[in-house]
Design a protein around this motif. Sequence first.
Motif, PDB file in Angstrom:
ATOM      1  N   LYS A 224      38.247  74.073  15.851  1.00 23.28           N
ATOM      2  CA  LYS A 224      39.048  73.251  14.945  1.00 23.28           C
ATOM      3  C   LYS A 224      38.270  72.037  14.467  1.00 23.28           C
ATOM      4  N   THR A 225      37.471  71.458  15.344  1.00 24.82           N
ATOM      5  CA  THR A 225      36.718  70.257  14.984  1.00 24.82           C
ATOM      6  C   THR A 225      35.596  70.559  14.000  1.00 24.82           C
ATOM      7  N   TYR A 226      34.942  71.683  14.185  1.00 20.00           N
ATOM      8  CA  TYR A 226      33.718  71.947  13.435  1.00 20.00           C
ATOM      9  C   TYR A 226      33.829  73.114  12.443  1.00 20.00           C
ATOM     10  N   ALA A 227      35.033  73.626  12.232  1.00 20.80           N
ATOM     11  CA  ALA A 227      35.180  74.810  11.377  1.00 20.80           C
ATOM     12  C   ALA A 227      34.605  74.588   9.991  1.00 20.80           C
ATOM     13  N   LYS A 228      34.898  73.449   9.382  1.00 22.18           N
ATOM     14  CA  LYS A 228      34.421  73.194   8.024  1.00 22.18           C
ATOM     15  C   LYS A 228      32.898  73.168   7.972  1.00 22.18           C
ATOM     16  N   LEU A 229      32.297  72.498   8.937  1.00 19.04           N
ATOM     17  CA  LEU A 229      30.835  72.428   8.963  1.00 19.04           C
ATOM     18  C   LEU A 229      30.205  73.796   9.219  1.00 19.04           C
ATOM     19  N   VAL A 230      30.812  74.587  10.101  1.00 17.69           N
ATOM     20  CA  VAL A 230      30.287  75.924  10.375  1.00 17.69           C
ATOM     21  C   VAL A 230      30.298  76.747   9.097  1.00 17.69           C
ATOM     22  N   ARG A 231      31.383  76.690   8.365  1.00 14.07           N
ATOM     23  CA  ARG A 231      31.462  77.474   7.135  1.00 14.07           C
ATOM     24  C   ARG A 231      30.461  76.984   6.096  1.00 14.07           C
ATOM     25  N   GLU A 232      30.194  75.690   6.091  1.00 19.35           N
ATOM     26  CA  GLU A 232      29.288  75.128   5.089  1.00 19.35           C
ATOM     27  C   GLU A 232      27.824  75.280   5.461  1.00 19.35           C
ATOM     28  N   ARG A 233      27.476  75.075   6.734  1.00 20.02           N
ATOM     29  CA  ARG A 233      26.084  74.954   7.126  1.00 20.02           C
ATOM     30  C   ARG A 233      25.479  76.232   7.703  1.00 20.02           C
ATOM     31  N   PHE A 234      26.311  77.144   8.211  1.00 21.21           N
ATOM     32  CA  PHE A 234      25.747  78.390   8.733  1.00 21.21           C
ATOM     33  C   PHE A 234      25.295  79.258   7.557  1.00 21.21           C
ATOM     34  N   PRO A 235      24.020  79.648   7.528  1.00 21.11           N
ATOM     35  CA  PRO A 235      23.549  80.496   6.424  1.00 21.11           C
ATOM     36  C   PRO A 235      24.308  81.823   6.375  1.00 21.11           C
ATOM     37  N   GLY A 482      17.705  78.793   2.018  1.00 20.09           N
ATOM     38  CA  GLY A 482      19.003  79.172   2.585  1.00 20.09           C
ATOM     39  C   GLY A 482      18.891  80.132   3.749  1.00 20.09           C
ATOM     40  N   GLY A 483      17.788  80.031   4.513  1.00 20.21           N
ATOM     41  CA  GLY A 483      17.539  80.992   5.571  1.00 20.21           C
ATOM     42  C   GLY A 483      17.722  80.443   6.966  1.00 20.21           C
ATOM     43  N   SER A 484      17.247  81.221   7.927  1.00 15.65           N
ATOM     44  CA  SER A 484      17.365  80.904   9.347  1.00 15.65           C
ATOM     45  C   SER A 484      15.973  80.905   9.964  1.00 15.65           C
ATOM     46  N   ILE A 485      15.686  79.907  10.798  1.00 13.99           N
ATOM     47  CA  ILE A 485      14.353  79.856  11.392  1.00 13.99           C
ATOM     48  C   ILE A 485      14.120  80.997  12.367  1.00 13.99           C
ATOM     49  N   SER A 486      15.188  81.596  12.890  1.00 16.14           N
ATOM     50  CA  SER A 486      15.055  82.825  13.670  1.00 16.14           C
ATOM     51  C   SER A 486      15.976  83.878  13.090  1.00 16.14           C
ATOM     52  N   GLY A 487      15.394  85.041  12.824  1.00 17.91           N
ATOM     53  CA  GLY A 487      16.181  86.136  12.279  1.00 17.91           C
ATOM     54  C   GLY A 487      16.259  87.330  13.196  1.00 17.91           C
TER      55      GLY A 487
END
Length: 983
Positions: A224-235, A482-487
């Motif tokens: 609940k605290t971080y849902a918005k950030l997860v949706r925005e920042r997770f590639p 827009g990528g991930s340092i580990s894939g």
Amino acid sequence: MSSPFPILDNARHPHESFSAARELEIRLQSAVRGEVRFDAGSRALYATDASNYRQVPIGVVLPSDVADVEATVAACRELGAPVLSRGGGTSLAGQCCNVAVVLDFSKYMRSILTLDAGTRLAKVEPGIVLDRVREAAELHHLTFAPDPATHSRCTLGGMIGNNSCGTHALMGGKTVDNIHSLDVLLYDGTRMTVGATSEEEFQRVIAAGGRPAQIYRGLDRIRKTYAKLVRERFPNIPRRVSGYNLDELLPENGFHIARSLVGSEGTCVTILGATLDLKHSPPCRRLVVVGFEDAFIAADHVPFVLGFHPIGLEGIDTVLTGFMLRKGLAVDDVKLLPPGNGLLLVEFGASSEAEVDAQAEDFLTEVAKLPARPAVRLYSPADAARIWFVRESALGATVFVPGEPHGWEGWEDSAVPPEKLGSYLRQLFALMGEYGYRSPMYGHFGQGCVHLRINFDFESSAGVAKYREFIDRAADIVIAHGGSISGEHGDGQARAALLPKMFGPELMQAFREFKTLWDPGNKMNPGKLIDPVAIYEPTDNLRVGPHEERASESNARETFFQFPDDGGSLSEATLRCVGVGACRKQGPGTMCPSYMVTQEEKHSTRGRAHLLWEMLEGDILPGDWQSEPVREALDLCLSCKACKTECPVNVDVATYKAEFLAHYYQQHRRPLRDYAFGFMDRLAAIASVAPGITPHLANLPLRIPGVSHAVKAVLGIAPQRTLPNFAPRSFQRSRVQGSGLRVQKDKAVLLWPDTWNNYYHPQTLGAADRVLQTAGFDVRVPKGHLCCGRPLYDFGFLTEARVYLERVMSTLATEIDAGLPIVFLEPSCASVFRDELRSFFPTDQRAQRLREQSFLLSDFLVRHAPDYRPPDLSGRSILMHGHCHQKSLMKMSSEVELLRRTGAEVNLLDSGCCGMAGPFGFEKEKFAVSQALAERVLLPAVRSASEETILISDGFSCREQIAQNSVRRAVHFAEVLDAPGSN
């Protein structure tokens, strides 16, 4: 950074509080029914994984069941010791080495508990190898979709900890997408089964109270605290592996607690079991390879290819294939590829042949219209398997390439949106050029994840600083795309310090809260991935660090062998092992025989190489060349030489073993058996002096029951074994010059009278003599006793072995200098001249000529007698078992080709090592291992063969193993060519 458990620090030279370690060991031994190992050898074995990192563990536990795991964690909790879970040990980011008690699940907890084809669910233990799951699932046309290149040895627990992917993640997603539920154990002893959580389930857990309720409430607060950030920042890309999977806690993802733990790298919980989601496995598949001008252009075309919905889309470049050709790795398979410097491997799958053929044809039609005009090939299923072998060999192909600097992981698995892959690779390679770095590229182009192995310099302080700066700038490029340092390979230690760049401070706080909720005491794999106190830097704990920080410089050690491919250094040779673990496989191939039986890390090629490296470094293993842990690990090495070619980096344990034993026995008394077997050629030569009399007397003690038993007891020979008898007359003594066949004097050839066939089975040399004369050759045989000295290497008699080879080169100097081909019947003898000869005399021109002039009979006939026609065996069946040395150094193709020319049906067994391996199978303490190896494939195949089937095995030891375990007798290839009816 100091370990919270006061036994070891994390410096290169650990200092032990022996009393604390001993107390923990005693508690574990009393509580665990599995194995508890705190000895120096075991700790050395587990000090590194497949990464650049090395940390000495507190100890190792091999639990037999869940109760053992609970008991281990309880004992560690009582004394405050950290815990680290480990599967196959092939992790590339350093997440599987730490100053902790290592739990290795791969030996005992490796079962499939249930597999329900109806629900498409399988419940497994964490140590189960992926291929065992896939094999069981394929019976129902199902599969566990993620399949990394290490599928033959990686474990499900490791895959879950790492969130592994693989070639067919395009079809079925990453591991996280295929987990139904997890049975987990917390450090505080709480055991939970977690999965997707409905509102009803959530309320039930909360109402029940206790630690599970605390966990669920905390996770609910985090989402609940971080849902918005997860949706925005997770590639939003197919291959985001970095960080914790907080996105799986979101309502739209079902508050899936199990999947939130996938990829947590053992930093939160210990996995006791997993229920897997299985997916449909298309039974019909087609592979198309498309070759472009370069790999960047190939990457540009990934979106185009994805439009045809392949189930796999991989990429490789010709730097990689060029390295493979230079290393002699899968050479014939590489030649199947189409032209082009950037290749896309495109696999289609369907339920019917017609459907998959239509998919492939549609794709081929559209590819032909591309402006880039790429080359393209469609492969049969058999050839497709060979192409996939090329791809799976990629990691090994990138290291220890002749003439190239060492390549290392460290920036090898970043991922970007597939449509941006071309742009990303161009910018990344421009940055590499700025730093003077280069690397081949390969990997999962279809999901924007490309593997590299860059020539970082970890052996100087300046090189390490340069590496750290490079990965920081490379991370900026990934994030900008827009990528991930580990894939795929995870964060571990290699990339954990870069996570704030990718996620920002708020999400880093969310990760710390997630970690602390599960592991408030920070005892689960501390310092890796996420740590509430401090994570390790990518430059900490390097296995091969700057010279000024190394424990010792071991390259200057004087050795018997010259190690010409490793700069003359055994230390450099053992460093070849990068931990990929191909030696831990079960099934096809020969490597590594003793591991196949014992399932012990120390009996794998990797384990032995790591122990030797640690011995040479000298800071864990005491005793240097007198190290008992090293001797024990090498004792069950059969010197089969399979690792020299089957190992992707050509680790050569047979040579290392001979070298070690030569030094070890400079300070230890040898068993009498070593002399008896090592110098068997001398005994055989003496026994042949008086034809018909001396051999009879030499054989007599072996026929008198009491005497025979005493001889075996004195020599430590297994009582079940029968020692072979000398022949009445050796081949050299019985050979009649001039058979009446018409031969050409200008086609002279030397037939090598090896000890085994000359003194024990002279009929094989007689057969070869006639075959060569039939083929038109003037066959010559050396006078007097000559021996390659093969058994000497098994016992480390290297001074004597060198003398044997010098005698051969001196005695046959005229023939060698004249370029006379030398034909061998015994593969183990031929291998001495192909292998050990060069290791002793790498710059000796006569040795080089001798090496080039040495042939097995089949290779010689194919190369020098193209018009030779073998006898007609139409209607017959042939069952072949190849000698290990022939398969590893000389291959079986020539022999199979000639036998198929006879018209017979030829079946070459994939039987691995027969288990006899010269003296190995005769030794009392090794008899059980010898028999277990023979029973894997060879003996069942022999027993099931019809009486009319011709059994062929060229190795003297292999024929003995068959003869001593069945009523059948195998013959040599030469005997079949000479006497078709012989069986």
